[in-house]
Design an enzyme around this catalytic site. Structure first.
Site, PDB file in Angstrom:
ATOM      1  N   LYS A 145       0.939  -1.094   0.142  1.00 53.67           N
ATOM      2  CA  LYS A 145      -0.114   0.272   0.063  1.00 53.67           C
ATOM      3  C   LYS A 145       0.969   1.879   0.024  1.00 53.67           C
ATOM      4  O   LYS A 145       0.427   2.222  -0.285  1.00 53.67           O
ATOM      5  CB  LYS A 145      -0.825   0.003   1.198  1.00 53.67           C
ATOM      6  CG  LYS A 145      -2.202  -1.160   1.064  1.00 53.67           C
ATOM      7  CD  LYS A 145      -3.572  -0.282   0.007  1.00 53.67           C
ATOM      8  CE  LYS A 145      -4.641  -0.800  -0.191  1.00 53.67           C
ATOM      9  NZ  LYS A 145      -5.707  -0.939  -0.670  1.00 53.67           N
ATOM     10  N   SER A 185       0.640  -9.292  -0.652  1.00 52.25           N
ATOM     11  CA  SER A 185       0.766  -8.351  -0.652  1.00 52.25           C
ATOM     12  C   SER A 185       0.845  -8.092   0.463  1.00 52.25           C
ATOM     13  O   SER A 185       2.055  -6.922   0.843  1.00 52.25           O
ATOM     14  CB  SER A 185      -0.746  -8.706  -0.783  1.00 52.25           C
ATOM     15  OG  SER A 185      -1.684  -8.115   0.044  1.00 52.25           O
TER      16      SER A 185
END
Length: 402
Positions: A53, A304
């Site tokens: 992110k 991720s």
């Protein structure tokens, strides 16, 4: 809404270079034995702030005008976007406020505060936090930084796709988590721009499959979600821009169950030496659960993020061990006289089961007055070993209760 071009992704790579890590890609030989494919992990769990992110958040912040920076920034997040925004804003001297669900892992909340943001917690899911963030933005005039439905954020996440193609030229398939769709749409755009033959597969948690429903309906729609250990992709409504890009560039979307995700987290720790949060483990969960039918492919799974609450990891691992038959609980009816429990323990010793806990009780309904129930928790090799132990206990003359 402005579409994301490959030039924007290339620009993002230059913009955030030096501020983020170029994360490693490693091969996992064990996955080839299990799936028939060569499988590689793109380790965004080792990225700054522990998640991909930060790429999109930094790219967005670096494109803000001076006026927008002066107003401060506000964002809503389940935890990973929060940390990226907080780090990027603090580094540039910008005030940041992050609204997070009340159920967000404590580790993510504390990390976000540690990066310098003011944290407000509300509701139980991301969409509750998003609604509150919009209210605060309207009151304060702060600049809102959307976690996924923003061209600069998507372009930032797309830099992962560039790195995959550059570092793994023979890749045939890329598997990526999908929540709101930011990482999946960005990577898919980059990958398809550089190597159109690569198959893009997105993975959602069954309990929050908003993008799959959006693609079916032809536009984003609000779905009813249920709790998931993949909290980072627990989104009730997919993004408008991301939905459009997913339709254009992602070839297939599959879903995985909570049990699938738990098993994948354990597998990654044990066999891959990789710590992944629930969302980050979903690509591996899809492979292990047989959701990917191809064989003989070079597959890259995007891990991720790795921002898991330690207490939650303990619960997840325990659940996965139970699912695999490596931890089991037996309720054995034992005559209440000397030496009977020893006989049960001797069976377990003979079968090389490790005893973790024993609790005896006569306060159970449905048992005879001269009996008691021994609740025994053991470690065993696998489900077959567990079943052999159950058979041996019965053959020794003892009743097993549910």
């Amino acid at each position: 809404m402005e579409r994301v071009t490959f030039d924007m992704i290339k620009e993002a790579a230059e913009t955030i270079k030096g501020s983020v890590k170029r994360t490693q890609i490693i091969e996992c030989p064990t996955m080839e034995k299990l799936t028939g494919n060569k499988v590689f992990f793109k380790l965004e769990n080792l990225q700054k702030t522990g998640s991909f992110k930060v790429r999109g958040a930094l790219n967005k912040i670096m494109h803000l005008t001076e006026e927008e920076k002066a107003r401060g920034v506000i964002a809503s997040s389940a935890g990973n976007h929060a940390q990226g925004v907080a780090l990027g804003a603090t580094n540039l001297g910008i005030k940041s406020t992050i609204v997070m669900p009340g159920t967000a892992p404590l580790s993510k909340v504390m990390a976000t505060r540690g990066y310098g943001a003011e944290v407000v917690q509300v509701g139980t899911v991301y969409d509750d936090a998003y609604k509150k963030a919009c209210e605060i933005q309207a009151e304060t005039g702060a600049t809102f930084l959307h976690p996924f439905d923003d061209p600069y954020v998507i372009a930032g996440q797309g830099t992962i796709g560039m790195e995959i193609i550059e570092d793994l030229e023979n890749v045939d398939m890329v598997i990526v988590p999908i929540g709101g769709g930011g990482i999946a749409s960005g990577i898919a755009k980059a990958v398809k721009s550089l190597k159109p033959s690569v198959k893009m597969v997105g993975v959602e948690a069954e309990n929050a499959a908003s993008m799959l429903e959006a693609v079916k309906q032809g536009c984003p729609c609000t779905i009813k979600t249920t709790p998931t250990i993949a909290d980072g992709i627990a989104v009730a409504r997919a993004g408008e821009l991301t939905c459009e890009m997913i339709r254009d560039y992602v070839d297939e979307i599959v879903t995985v169950s909570e049990d699938d995700i738990a098993r994948a987290i354990l597998f990654l720790m044990e066999k891959g030496k990789v710590v992944a949060e629930g969302a980050g483990a979903t690509p591996v969960a899809a492979l292990l659960a047989g959701k990917i039918k191809e064989q003989g492919q070079n597959i890259c799974c995007v891990i991720s993020g790795g921002n898991s609450d330690i207490n939650m990891i303990e619960r997840i691992i325990n659940k996965a061990l139970i699912l695999e038959g490596r931890k089991a609980e037996f309720n054995v009816v034992v005559p209440d006289r000397a030496g009977e429990l020893f006989k049960v323990l001797q069976v377990l010793a003979d079968k090389k089961a490790n005893i973790l806990r024993i609790n005896q009780s006569m306060y159970k309904t449905g048992i005879k007055i001269n009996n008691q129930v021994a609740k025994i928790v053991i470690e065993c090799a696998n489900a077959e070993h567990r079943n052999e132990i159950a058979v041996a206990i019965r053959e020794a003359g003892f009743e097993l209760r549910p």
